[in-house]
Design a protein around this motif. Sequence first.
Motif, PDB file in Angstrom:
ATOM      1  N   ASP A  30      28.654  44.693  68.069  1.00  0.00           N
ATOM      2  CA  ASP A  30      28.748  45.732  67.062  1.00  0.00           C
ATOM      3  C   ASP A  30      29.663  45.174  65.973  1.00  0.00           C
ATOM      4  O   ASP A  30      30.058  44.018  66.032  1.00  0.00           O
ATOM      5  N   LEU A  31      29.989  45.961  64.985  1.00  0.00           N
ATOM      6  CA  LEU A  31      30.710  45.424  63.829  1.00  0.00           C
ATOM      7  C   LEU A  31      32.093  44.878  64.145  1.00  0.00           C
ATOM      8  O   LEU A  31      32.567  43.973  63.470  1.00  0.00           O
ATOM      9  N   LYS A  58      39.429  30.822  66.249  1.00  0.00           N
ATOM     10  CA  LYS A  58      40.295  31.949  66.583  1.00  0.00           C
ATOM     11  C   LYS A  58      39.396  33.180  66.575  1.00  0.00           C
ATOM     12  O   LYS A  58      38.412  33.219  65.838  1.00  0.00           O
ATOM     13  N   PRO A  59      39.695  34.199  67.365  1.00  0.00           N
ATOM     14  CA  PRO A  59      38.825  35.376  67.415  1.00  0.00           C
ATOM     15  C   PRO A  59      38.574  35.959  66.016  1.00  0.00           C
ATOM     16  O   PRO A  59      39.490  36.084  65.208  1.00  0.00           O
ATOM     17  N   ALA A  60      37.314  36.280  65.755  1.00  0.00           N
ATOM     18  CA  ALA A  60      36.923  36.874  64.472  1.00  0.00           C
ATOM     19  C   ALA A  60      35.911  37.982  64.726  1.00  0.00           C
ATOM     20  O   ALA A  60      35.050  37.853  65.600  1.00  0.00           O
ATOM     21  N   ALA A  61      36.021  39.057  63.966  1.00  0.00           N
ATOM     22  CA  ALA A  61      35.077  40.173  64.074  1.00  0.00           C
ATOM     23  C   ALA A  61      33.764  39.798  63.388  1.00  0.00           C
ATOM     24  O   ALA A  61      33.736  38.975  62.470  1.00  0.00           O
ATOM     25  N   ALA A  66      30.233  37.608  58.966  1.00  0.00           N
ATOM     26  CA  ALA A  66      29.163  37.868  57.998  1.00  0.00           C
ATOM     27  C   ALA A  66      29.666  37.723  56.568  1.00  0.00           C
ATOM     28  O   ALA A  66      28.989  37.143  55.712  1.00  0.00           O
ATOM     29  N   ALA A  67      30.875  38.222  56.310  1.00  0.00           N
ATOM     30  CA  ALA A  67      31.434  38.119  54.960  1.00  0.00           C
ATOM     31  C   ALA A  67      31.694  36.665  54.578  1.00  0.00           C
ATOM     32  O   ALA A  67      31.387  36.250  53.453  1.00  0.00           O
ATOM     33  N   GLU A  68      32.228  35.891  55.498  1.00  0.00           N
ATOM     34  CA  GLU A  68      32.497  34.481  55.210  1.00  0.00           C
ATOM     35  C   GLU A  68      31.214  33.692  54.982  1.00  0.00           C
ATOM     36  O   GLU A  68      31.163  32.820  54.126  1.00  0.00           O
ATOM     37  N   ILE A  75      21.550  39.626  60.114  1.00  0.00           N
ATOM     38  CA  ILE A  75      21.201  38.209  60.244  1.00  0.00           C
ATOM     39  C   ILE A  75      22.291  37.479  61.023  1.00  0.00           C
ATOM     40  O   ILE A  75      22.007  36.634  61.876  1.00  0.00           O
ATOM     41  N   THR A  76      23.531  37.820  60.761  1.00  0.00           N
ATOM     42  CA  THR A  76      24.652  37.210  61.478  1.00  0.00           C
ATOM     43  C   THR A  76      24.561  37.515  62.964  1.00  0.00           C
ATOM     44  O   THR A  76      24.813  36.646  63.799  1.00  0.00           O
TER      45      THR A  76
END
Length: 115
Positions: A30-31, A58-61, A66-68, A75-76
């Motif tokens: 989920d997001l 490192k942990p990323a949401a 998706a933003a990066e 799609i991400t």
Amino acid sequence: MTRPGRDDAPDRLYTLTGGRSRSAPDNPFDLVTLVVAECDPAPGMQSEHTAILRLTRKPAAIVEIAAELRLPVSITKVLLSDLLAAGRVSARHPHRAAVIDPDILEQVLVGLRSL
């Protein structure tokens, strides 16, 4: 003004995901799911997969990833599903807070209103 990901050529997005528009129904994403890389990028990997593995050292949401990548979240998620199935990333849901007593929330609200 163009928005990243939204105005990408549909054929590019189609190519990135191999024609899939949604990830598997049993995926854990989920997001706010935190994604962590389990390995380093390998030679010959798709460039987006490589970028995801670098971003998730490192942990990323998912929304951050998706933003990066400047890609739509859907799609991400498809790309992340591929990496999860290959064992290259792991997904963790953030801990949920304990249930808070509604009376405490009411007291906080009264206190804020009195400010």
